[in-house]
Design a protein around this motif. Structure first.
Motif, mmCIF file in Angstrom:
data_model
loop_
_atom_site.group_PDB
_atom_site.id
_atom_site.type_symbol
_atom_site.label_atom_id
_atom_site.label_comp_id
_atom_site.label_asym_id
_atom_site.label_seq_id
_atom_site.Cartn_x
_atom_site.Cartn_y
_atom_site.Cartn_z
ATOM 1 N N VAL A 1 0.710 -1.166 -0.037
ATOM 2 C CA VAL A 1 0.074 0.060 0.057
ATOM 3 C C VAL A 1 0.919 1.307 0.013
ATOM 4 O O VAL A 1 1.952 1.286 0.559
ATOM 5 C CB VAL A 1 -0.980 -0.105 1.248
ATOM 6 C CG1 VAL A 1 -1.879 -1.257 1.254
ATOM 7 C CG2 VAL A 1 -0.153 0.134 2.377
ATOM 8 N N ARG A 2 0.427 2.692 -0.556
ATOM 9 C CA ARG A 2 0.832 3.577 -0.486
ATOM 10 C C ARG A 2 -0.335 4.726 0.411
ATOM 11 O O ARG A 2 -1.500 4.410 -0.025
ATOM 12 C CB ARG A 2 1.223 4.370 -1.643
ATOM 13 C CG ARG A 2 2.095 3.643 -2.601
ATOM 14 C CD ARG A 2 2.522 4.194 -3.892
ATOM 15 N NE ARG A 2 3.607 3.611 -4.561
ATOM 16 C CZ ARG A 2 4.066 3.961 -5.886
ATOM 17 N NH1 ARG A 2 3.087 4.917 -6.543
ATOM 18 N NH2 ARG A 2 4.932 3.707 -6.437
ATOM 19 N N LEU A 3 0.350 5.550 1.254
ATOM 20 C CA LEU A 3 -0.677 6.542 1.729
ATOM 21 C C LEU A 3 -0.835 7.567 1.016
ATOM 22 O O LEU A 3 0.382 8.186 0.583
ATOM 23 C CB LEU A 3 0.084 6.897 3.015
ATOM 24 C CG LEU A 3 -0.585 7.739 4.033
ATOM 25 C CD1 LEU A 3 -1.849 7.378 4.542
ATOM 26 C CD2 LEU A 3 0.228 8.203 5.619
ATOM 27 N N GLU A 4 -1.828 7.976 0.766
ATOM 28 C CA GLU A 4 -2.206 9.168 0.014
ATOM 29 C C GLU A 4 -2.113 10.346 0.968
ATOM 30 O O GLU A 4 -3.113 10.284 1.850
ATOM 31 C CB GLU A 4 -3.685 9.145 -0.484
ATOM 32 C CG GLU A 4 -3.931 10.217 -1.676
ATOM 33 C CD GLU A 4 -5.364 10.356 -2.213
ATOM 34 O OE1 GLU A 4 -5.533 10.931 -3.170
ATOM 35 O OE2 GLU A 4 -5.984 9.104 -2.107
ATOM 36 N N VAL A 5 -1.833 11.479 0.530
ATOM 37 C CA VAL A 5 -1.643 12.622 1.236
ATOM 38 C C VAL A 5 -2.398 13.690 0.566
ATOM 39 O O VAL A 5 -2.222 14.125 -0.650
ATOM 40 C CB VAL A 5 -0.197 12.768 1.504
ATOM 41 C CG1 VAL A 5 -0.139 14.381 2.550
ATOM 42 C CG2 VAL A 5 0.746 11.760 2.198
ATOM 43 N N ASP A 6 -3.224 14.403 1.139
ATOM 44 C CA ASP A 6 -3.997 15.732 0.861
ATOM 45 C C ASP A 6 -2.952 17.014 0.710
ATOM 46 O O ASP A 6 -2.350 17.383 2.013
ATOM 47 C CB ASP A 6 -5.319 16.160 1.453
ATOM 48 C CG ASP A 6 -5.904 17.278 1.139
ATOM 49 O OD1 ASP A 6 -5.147 17.715 -0.276
ATOM 50 O OD2 ASP A 6 -6.605 17.819 1.542
ATOM 51 N N THR A 7 -2.291 17.286 -0.329
ATOM 52 C CA THR A 7 -1.274 18.455 -0.358
ATOM 53 C C THR A 7 -2.098 19.642 -0.924
ATOM 54 O O THR A 7 -1.354 20.558 -1.364
ATOM 55 C CB THR A 7 -0.147 18.157 -1.209
ATOM 56 O OG1 THR A 7 -0.720 17.647 -2.515
ATOM 57 C CG2 THR A 7 0.831 16.992 -0.539
ATOM 58 N N GLY A 8 -3.171 20.031 -0.611
ATOM 59 C CA GLY A 8 -4.041 21.143 -0.964
ATOM 60 C C GLY A 8 -5.419 20.887 -1.922
ATOM 61 O O GLY A 8 -5.953 22.229 -1.895
ATOM 62 N N LEU A 9 -5.384 19.957 -2.723
ATOM 63 C CA LEU A 9 -6.565 19.862 -3.472
ATOM 64 C C LEU A 9 -7.952 19.422 -2.894
ATOM 65 O O LEU A 9 -9.026 19.815 -3.304
ATOM 66 C CB LEU A 9 -6.385 18.584 -4.535
ATOM 67 C CG LEU A 9 -7.285 18.495 -5.614
ATOM 68 C CD1 LEU A 9 -7.205 19.909 -6.514
ATOM 69 C CD2 LEU A 9 -6.993 17.217 -6.470
#
Length: 363
Positions: A125-133
């Motif tokens: 798995v990869r962790l999704e990160v909110d960077t502003g969208l």
């Protein structure tokens, strides 16, 4: 002769776009993992792999299933997988491919881990990160903590972090794509460093859409970019300055079916033919109309109903019923998903039909 409306592809432009992105990224120590949501066609994905891509990205499990059925084996599903039946489908894919999936919540991660443990086969798995969208993704300031928790779950292998940010700079739409890409890359590389400092040995830092991929790739610590639209480009990318209209490999061939007045023609393509998700006159593109009419930059594709497209013309335009036009859509990704097949131009006015194999695969 092709029936209209239909989606026509210039194969030389398609090949050049694929090659140029690979060449642009070649000087940097990053992997190219293109997003197939744009074209949804395994044959095009294989062209991307043949020109240097390490694997592919999909948005949905069903897209990944289609790609796997056609022999593509290195797949990242960049989307949170929620629900037992979808996890079961992911587990089947995990047995036949080198699969990685997205996660952005503790609840989602725990369910994935429990089912993978019962299956006795770990999931990457990869962790999704909110960077502003402000779409999916764990809030940036909570990512380190969640990464530690996921790392300790028994049947998950946290291989990295990823984000989708688009053309944002300091949280706002921008045309300064270089600064936007570098800011995106720096945010994620810095986050990865802090996660590793907490004992989580992540490998992948995956960023970059078509507008920002080439710039984000310059950032030390970025390991992968995931552009998608570049295979075809569209009016939106041309408006952003990422490409020119001449680079656009895809256009919709339409027929003029009516000229009810001197200032209006009607074509046989409406909202069932052209994407409507990128609206005119919105930042940062500020485009007029729903597409660029090739050869007629002053004609405005101003409105649509389901089956009709209304174009504003001037009385001196000599358009007649039966004339054919090509229109470059504002957004090609959503437009492709409206068509069952594309038509590649061949010599002597001939065309080759390719099925859009993952069209409508939304689950």
């Amino acid at each position: 002769m092709l029936e209209t409306p239909c989606l026509v592809i210039d194969p030389d432009k398609l090949a050049n776009n694929i090659h140029q992105m690979a060449e642009t990224l070649r000087p940097y120590n990053v992997k190219l993992r293109p997003h197939t949501k744009t074209h949804k066609i395994p044959r095009i994905a294989k062209k991307q792999l043949n020109d240097g891509a390490v694997g592919i990205t999909t948005a949905k499990v069903s897209e990944a299933e289609v790609m796997a059925q056609h022999g593509l084996s290195n797949i990242f599903i960049a989307y949170p997988i929620i629900g037992e039946t979808k996890i079961e489908r992911v587990q089947r894919l995990n047995r036949m491919t080198d699969l990685t999936i997205g996660v952005d919540s503790l609840m989602g991660a725990e369910k994935l881990s429990a089912m993978a443990e019962a299956d006795q086969r770990p999931l990457q798995v990869r962790l999704e990160v909110d960077t502003g969208l402000k779409r999916t993704g764990i809030p940036y300031d909570q990512a380190v903590e969640l990464a530690q928790v996921i790392h300790n779950l028994p049947a998950l292998r946290l291989t990295g972090i990823y984000t989708f940010r688009g053309a944002l700079l300091q949280g706002k739409p921008t045309l300064d794509l270089e600064r936007a890409g570098i800011e995106e890359g720096n945010m994620m590389a810095s986050l990865a460093k802090r996660i590793r400092e907490q004992g989580v040995p992540i490998r992948d830092v995956s960023v970059g859409s078509t507008p920002t991929a080439a710039h984000a790739a310059k950032v030390d610590g970025v390991t992968e970019v995931r552009p998608g639209t570049y295979v075809f480009y569209d009016r939106m990318q041309a408006q952003l300055g990422v490409s020119s209209l001449d680079d656009c490999a895809a256009s919709v061939l339409v027929t003029v079916v009516s000229r009810p007045s001197d200032d209006r023609i009607v074509i046989d393509g409406g909202s069932k033919t052209f994407a409507t998700d990128v609206q005119p006159n919105t930042p940062p593109h500020h485009m007029t109309g729903f597409g660029h009419v090739v050869g007629y930059p002053d004609v405005v594709f101003e409105r649509m109903t389901e089956e009709h497209g209304m174009l504003k013309v001037t009385p001196d335009h000599s358009f007649q019923v039966g004339d054919r036009l090509r229109i470059i859509p504002n957004h090609i990704c959503s437009t492709v998903n409206l068509h069952n097949r594309i038509y590649l131009e061949k010599d002597h006015g001939e065309y080759e039909a390719w099925e859009v194999s993952a069209r409508g695969h939304l689950s």
